[in-house]
Enzyme design. Structure first.
Site, PDB file in Angstrom:
ATOM      1  CG  ASP A 128      -7.447   3.650   2.754  1.00 57.29           C
ATOM      2  OD1 ASP A 128      -8.370   3.579   2.117  1.00 57.29           O
ATOM      3  OD2 ASP A 128      -7.123   4.779   3.175  1.00 57.29           O
ATOM      4  CE  LYS A 141      -1.817   1.884   3.566  1.00 58.09           C
ATOM      5  NZ  LYS A 141      -2.731   2.025   4.837  1.00 58.09           N
TER       6      LYS A 141
END
Length: 212
Positions: free
Chosen positions: A138, A120
């Site tokens: 997220d 991420k």
């Protein structure tokens, strides 16, 4: 959700926010990398509060090494998990200096090899610092994608893969920012603000709420 509806959603989000940006404050790829690393399980507001004190003192890998680990810990102590984050950032700086000439590599494999940097974080840096069409998923994006039925998946990787597949090329650089901001301010976790949502009529969430 069908292709046409997805495109309408993206067009509306683009119209409302043509040039979306991260809410993390940064002025270089390195500052962004540090800020994103610090943002795990923390708010952007909290990270910005800490980095406003840190970056004027040290905003390069070498400067943070010169600052020292104890001073780094002190500078970010208002952020959750600051001890482990400080250790990761310090080790990250050592690697950047020793292996990358003090520069943030524009390379996924090299980024993910850095302490505290996962997929991420690498996606955010590649997208926001270097303009890659990567999509970092997220909790906000995971929620919005599943709740609206825009891109459903059982985990963040599955949602990322689905978004990569269904988002047209022209929207890929910005879609991460649109979805995260939408999840942060409109499609919030406990009670989504459906009545004030610009894509309410296109969203396939069944339990829509009224304006608060």
């Amino acid at each position: 959700m069908n292709k046409e509806k997805r495109r309408m959603i993206l067009e509306r989000l683009r119209e409302a926010n043509p040039h979306p940006e991260t809410e993390l404050e940064y002025s270089s790829p390195f500052e962004l990398l540090v800020a994103v690393t610090l943002s795990a399980q923390a708010t952007d507001v909290g990270v910005n509060k800490a980095t406003r004190k840190l970056f004027p003192r040290a905003n390069t890998p070498q400067a943070i090494l010169d600052l020292g680990l104890e001073e780094l810990r002190e500078a970010i102590k208002t952020i959750g998990l600051f001890n482990s984050k400080a250790n990761n950032v310090y080790k990250m700086c050592q690697i950047l200096v020793e292996q990358h000439g003090g520069e943030v590599p524009e390379n996924r494999e090299a980024l993910e090899a850095l302490p505290g940097v996962g997929r991420k974080t690498a996606n955010v840096v590649l997208n926001t610092a270097f303009g890659w069409p990567t999509i970092a998923v997220d909790t906000h994006i995971f929620r919005v994608s599943n709740r609206t039925k825009f891109a459903m998946g059982k985990d963040v990787v599955a949602v990322e893969q689905k978004l990569e597949k269904v988002v047209p090329k022209e929207f890929k650089v910005d879609v991460h920012h649109w979805l995260i901001l939408h999840g942060r301010y409109t499609c919030i976790a406990r009670k989504p603000r459906c009545g004030s949502c610009i894509i309410e009529d296109l969203c396939e969430f069944k339990d829509k709420t009224e304006v608060e």
